[in-house]
Design a protein around this motif. Structure first.
Motif, short mmCIF file in Angstrom:
data_model
loop_
_atom_site.label_atom_id
_atom_site.label_comp_id
_atom_site.label_asym_id
_atom_site.label_seq_id
_atom_site.Cartn_x
_atom_site.Cartn_y
_atom_site.Cartn_z
N ILE A 1 0.81 -1.22 0.00
CA ILE A 1 0.00 0.00 0.00
C ILE A 1 0.85 1.28 0.00
O ILE A 1 0.45 2.29 -0.58
CB ILE A 1 -1.02 -0.01 1.16
N GLU A 2 2.03 1.22 0.58
CA GLU A 2 2.89 2.40 0.64
C GLU A 2 3.54 2.71 -0.71
O GLU A 2 4.12 3.77 -0.89
CB GLU A 2 3.95 2.25 1.72
N HIS A 3 3.39 1.80 -1.68
CA HIS A 3 4.01 1.97 -3.00
C HIS A 3 3.04 2.45 -4.08
O HIS A 3 3.49 2.87 -5.14
CB HIS A 3 4.62 0.65 -3.47
N VAL A 4 1.74 2.35 -3.85
CA VAL A 4 0.77 2.68 -4.91
C VAL A 4 0.34 4.14 -4.83
O VAL A 4 0.18 4.69 -3.74
CB VAL A 4 -0.46 1.74 -4.87
N PRO A 5 0.12 4.77 -5.99
CA PRO A 5 -0.28 6.18 -5.99
C PRO A 5 -1.62 6.46 -5.31
O PRO A 5 -1.78 7.45 -4.64
CB PRO A 5 -0.34 6.54 -7.48
N ASN A 6 -2.59 5.55 -5.49
CA ASN A 6 -3.91 5.78 -4.91
C ASN A 6 -4.23 4.66 -3.93
O ASN A 6 -4.82 3.64 -4.29
CB ASN A 6 -4.96 5.87 -6.02
N ASP A 7 -3.86 4.87 -2.69
CA ASP A 7 -4.02 3.83 -1.67
C ASP A 7 -5.48 3.53 -1.36
O ASP A 7 -5.85 2.38 -1.14
CB ASP A 7 -3.26 4.19 -0.40
N VAL A 8 -6.34 4.54 -1.37
CA VAL A 8 -7.77 4.31 -1.09
C VAL A 8 -8.40 3.48 -2.20
O VAL A 8 -9.19 2.58 -1.94
CB VAL A 8 -8.52 5.65 -0.89
N LEU A 9 -8.04 3.76 -3.44
CA LEU A 9 -8.55 2.96 -4.57
C LEU A 9 -8.12 1.50 -4.43
O LEU A 9 -8.92 0.59 -4.67
CB LEU A 9 -8.07 3.54 -5.90
N LEU A 10 -6.88 1.26 -4.04
CA LEU A 10 -6.41 -0.11 -3.81
C LEU A 10 -7.28 -0.81 -2.76
O LEU A 10 -7.75 -1.93 -2.97
CB LEU A 10 -4.94 -0.12 -3.37
N LEU A 11 -7.51 -0.14 -1.64
CA LEU A 11 -8.32 -0.74 -0.57
C LEU A 11 -9.75 -0.99 -1.03
O LEU A 11 -10.34 -2.03 -0.70
CB LEU A 11 -8.29 0.15 0.67
N ARG A 12 -10.32 -0.08 -1.79
CA ARG A 12 -11.69 -0.27 -2.29
C ARG A 12 -11.77 -1.43 -3.28
O ARG A 12 -12.75 -2.16 -3.32
CB ARG A 12 -12.20 1.02 -2.92
N GLU A 13 -10.72 -1.60 -4.09
CA GLU A 13 -10.68 -2.73 -5.03
C GLU A 13 -10.58 -4.05 -4.27
O GLU A 13 -11.22 -5.03 -4.63
CB GLU A 13 -9.51 -2.59 -6.00
#
Length: 136
Positions: free
Chosen positions: A17-29
């Motif tokens: 999660i610390e590497h992705v530009p949109n952390d909230v989008l990752l969590l929602r996916e």
């Protein structure tokens, strides 16, 4: 993610999660692909005991020490983002604990026990957060 909604019962997102530009989008996916399942999430803690020591004792700024990390989190920031994505946090802990003279600790059973007791007493100050969350 190229998966159908509600395809999995568990997702493991460790040190990502610390590497992705949109952390909230990752969590929602991740939430989208879980069928009332569980998320195991780990990520570095920005506000470790070491960072607080540097800030208040040495009067230096708290900063990210790993070049490819886009961000690191405090417990409060991470919990807010996980909940914002729809998860219910079931369990939280941290692993690793900064001690200035750590080589002394692992040579002594007593000092090692003290180290692990500190980690249990101050779980939000460990090096890496570990979260177990549930997709409702």
């Amino acid at each position: 993610m190229p998966f159908r909604s509600r395809s999995f019962n568990i997702a493991v997102c460790t040190e990502v999660i610390e590497h992705v530009p949109n952390d909230v989008l990752l969590l929602r996916e991740i939430y989208r692909i879980l069928d009332k399942g569980f998320l195991i999430l780990t990520t570095p803690n920005l506000y470790t005991f070491e960072a607080i020591f540097r800030k208040f004792v040495l009067r230096k700024e708290v900063k990210i020490n790993v070049l490819d990390h886009l961000r690191e989190y405090s417990w409060k920031e991470l919990a807010l983002k996980v909940r914002k994505a729809g998860f219910n946090i079931l369990n939280f802990s941290s692993i690793g604990f900064y001690i200035p003279c750590k080589t002394l600790f692992f040579k002594s059973r007593l000092l090692t026990r003290i180290l692990f007791s500190l980690q249990r007493l101050f779980p939000k100050l460990g090096r890496v957060f570990v979260i177990l969350a549930e997709a409702m």
